[in-house]
Scaffold this active site. Structure first.
Site, PDB file in Angstrom:
ATOM      1  N   GLU A  24      47.414  36.744  37.868  1.00 11.97           N
ATOM      2  CA  GLU A  24      46.912  35.827  36.860  1.00 11.97           C
ATOM      3  C   GLU A  24      47.873  35.790  35.683  1.00 11.97           C
ATOM      4  O   GLU A  24      48.814  36.582  35.597  1.00 11.97           O
ATOM      5  CB  GLU A  24      45.524  36.261  36.372  1.00 11.97           C
ATOM      6  N   LYS A  51      42.490  48.815  31.990  1.00  7.48           N
ATOM      7  CA  LYS A  51      43.603  49.731  31.731  1.00  7.48           C
ATOM      8  C   LYS A  51      43.275  50.747  30.639  1.00  7.48           C
ATOM      9  O   LYS A  51      42.572  50.437  29.681  1.00  7.48           O
ATOM     10  CB  LYS A  51      44.824  48.906  31.309  1.00  7.48           C
ATOM     11  N   ARG A  53      47.517  35.140  26.128  1.00  7.90           N
ATOM     12  CA  ARG A  53      47.187  35.682  24.805  1.00  7.90           C
ATOM     13  C   ARG A  53      48.018  36.932  24.550  1.00  7.90           C
ATOM     14  O   ARG A  53      48.774  37.386  25.410  1.00  7.90           O
ATOM     15  CB  ARG A  53      45.718  36.047  24.751  1.00  7.90           C
ATOM     16  N   ARG A  72      44.858  54.436  25.387  1.00  8.45           N
ATOM     17  CA  ARG A  72      43.724  53.841  24.677  1.00  8.45           C
ATOM     18  C   ARG A  72      42.627  54.886  24.512  1.00  8.45           C
ATOM     19  O   ARG A  72      42.147  55.454  25.502  1.00  8.45           O
ATOM     20  CB  ARG A  72      43.165  52.648  25.445  1.00  8.45           C
ATOM     21  N   LYS A  86      36.110  38.099  43.244  1.00  5.32           N
ATOM     22  CA  LYS A  86      36.635  37.984  41.888  1.00  5.32           C
ATOM     23  C   LYS A  86      36.114  36.728  41.207  1.00  5.32           C
ATOM     24  O   LYS A  86      35.915  35.693  41.854  1.00  5.32           O
ATOM     25  CB  LYS A  86      38.169  37.947  41.910  1.00  5.32           C
ATOM     26  N   GLY A  88      38.957  42.199  34.821  1.00  2.16           N
ATOM     27  CA  GLY A  88      38.223  42.895  35.867  1.00  2.16           C
ATOM     28  C   GLY A  88      36.722  42.692  35.807  1.00  2.16           C
ATOM     29  O   GLY A  88      35.978  43.274  36.612  1.00  2.16           O
ATOM     30  N   LYS A  95      41.142  30.819  37.862  1.00  2.00           N
ATOM     31  CA  LYS A  95      41.998  31.654  38.698  1.00  2.00           C
ATOM     32  C   LYS A  95      42.341  30.992  40.024  1.00  2.00           C
ATOM     33  O   LYS A  95      43.418  31.218  40.579  1.00  2.00           O
ATOM     34  CB  LYS A  95      41.322  33.015  38.941  1.00  2.00           C
TER      35      LYS A  95
END
Length: 461
Positions: free
Chosen positions: A293, A236, A297, A343, A157, A164, A116
């Site tokens: 970031e 999320k 994928r 989700r 981070k 996260g 990162k």
């Protein structure tokens, strides 16, 4: 196109990839742990190979075991899905050295973007600005001075990985040392890399991301933005496209977004990137977008982009990996309507989203116009504590946001999802998701990354 593909994943995303392989006539190979012997993705595949014990390090994170399965199966390519080894350059390199194709970017691109700190510098080189932060990892000896220069609040981070994991918010100097220790410990456990850096925390941030696809011939597509600000523990739970943020509803706001799309495309070009990519941003209250970031994928939330574009992003990734050039035969460039994804997790929102393992004793999926369900479970499955408790995703598409939201809420109301533990019924987040959809903040589209946890605490901002 490939004749045989090994899916190096489990659960919902493994099933999702396998469905596309079946539709395209591609023979499929699954891998599984001892905890997943009877899992749906194992039954769906043409072949399946045992990796090891239930623990991730003994199975889905064991590169040697997966490469052994790849060699035995004779598969021509490996699809990593999301999470697990999907952004691991060592794994991508091992697949390539075994003579197969890794369905994703090159090991070099994964290494460049997975760090990162390095990704921040690359983003700045093409005109994307990250939030104010340190340009190198910090240590326990240097973190205090670095924090004082940046000012509070800030985030500690992980320099490697994402999702996260390990991220810690720090409100004042007294919290620094503990946050550093927690972040480095969790980053080391998750990614084998304990380096951390500091980043200024933005008040009322919104999480907005760009879905891109780039082939080896240099063609790059933008497939719309997604709003991913409904989160718990920095992860999320509801995503939608397009973003309802007020600052993106004006011509000037859209023009600023288009500028960031162009710069994001240049970032991928700088890495000689190939395949699907999500370039993530955090926005402040004024609508300024700051680079976070690149998720190198397929994303969990890819279905909302599929619902608007009519594309199968798994198929698109397979096509790019096999060397095809992006063309209008794949996509005419039009995004239609609005899509929202929820989700479904076996977790208790009233207990800080604590996982709720148990047996899935009842499951009836909703039907309805514009509704789609991506599931990785069937009735009778055991929801184990070994893995992420994501059960399935419900996605709704409509002509506008109001219609998509209404369809999603109706689908969630029809969904039958019951988990039983040894001491009785377990909780899922099904009703909590409906609370989020019904909240005034979500209905107005005026929300930030704190909304879900505020609602869980009984407060609506």
């Amino acid at each position: 196109m490939f004749d045989k593909v090994l899916v190096a994943n489990r659960g919902e995303i493994a099933c999702r990839i396998l469905r596309t392989c079946e539709r395209l006539g591609i023979r499929s190979v699954a891998v599984f742990s001892d905890a997943d012997v009877g899992a749906p993705h194992v039954a769906m595949a043409d072949e399946a190979f045992r990796l090891g014990g239930p623990a991730l390090k003994e199975s889905y994170l064991d590169i040697d075991a997966i490469i052994a399965a790849l060699t035995l199966s004779g598969a021509e390519a490996v699809h990593p899905g999301y999470g697990l080894l999907s952004e691991n350059p060592k794994f991508a390199r091992a697949v390539t050295e075994a003579g197969a194709r890794f369905i994703g970017p090159s090991p070099g691109a994964l290494a460049d973007l997975g760090d990162k700190v390095k990704a921040r510098a690359l983003a700045q080189s093409v005109g994307l600005q990250p939030p104010p932060g340190t340009e190198a990892p910090v240590t326990l000896a240097t973190i205090s001075d670095a924090a004082q220069r940046l000012g509070f609040p800030l985030l500690v981070k992980a320099a490697a990985g994402g999702g996260g994991i390990g991220m810690q918010r720090v409100n004042d100097a007294a919290e620094l040392e503990k946050a550093f220790e927690v972040a480095t410990t969790r980053a080391s456990a998750a990614f084998g890399d304990g380096r951390v850096y500091l980043e200024r925390y933005l008040t009322r941030p919104r999480h907005i991301e760009l879905q891109l696809a780039r082939d080896r011939h240099g063609q790059c597509w933008f497939l719309g933005e997604r709003e991913c600000s409904i989160q718990r523990r920095h992860q999320k739970i509801i995503e939608e496209s397009p973003s309802p943020a007020s600052f993106l509803q004006t011509p000037a706001g859209r023009a600023r977004l288009d500028e960031h799309v162009a710069r994001a495309e240049r970032l991928l070009e700088a890495c000689d990137y190939e395949n699907l990519a999500t370039v993530e941003f955090v926005a402040d209250e004024a609508g300024n977008l700051y680079f976070l970031e690149v998720n190198a994928r397929l994303q969990v939330e890819h279905p909302v982009s599929e619902m608007r574009s009519g594309l199968d992003l798994v198929e698109l990734g397979l096509c790019i990996a096999s060397g095809e050039k992006l063309s209008h035969a794949h996509f005419a460039g039009k995004l239609e309507g609005h899509a929202i994804e929820a989700r479904l997790y076996a977790e208790d929102p009233d207990r800080k989203f604590l996982p709720q393992p148990g047996k899935l004793v009842a499951l009836t999926l909703p039907l309805g116009e514009g509704v789609r369900v991506d599931s990785g479970v069937v009735q009778g499955d055991e929801i184990t504590p070994h893995y992420d408790p994501l059960l399935l995703k419900v996605i709704a598409h409509g002509g506008d946001r109001a219609e998509a939201r209404a369809r999603l809420d109706a689908a969630l109301s029809e969904l039958v999802l019951q988990v039983e533990g040894k001491r009785g019924p377990r909780v899922t987040n099904q009703q909590f998701l409906r609370r989020v959809l019904a909240s005034e903040s979500f209905a107005r589209g005026d929300y930030d990354t704190g909304l879900a946890e505020a609602l869980a605490a009984g407060v609506e901002p």
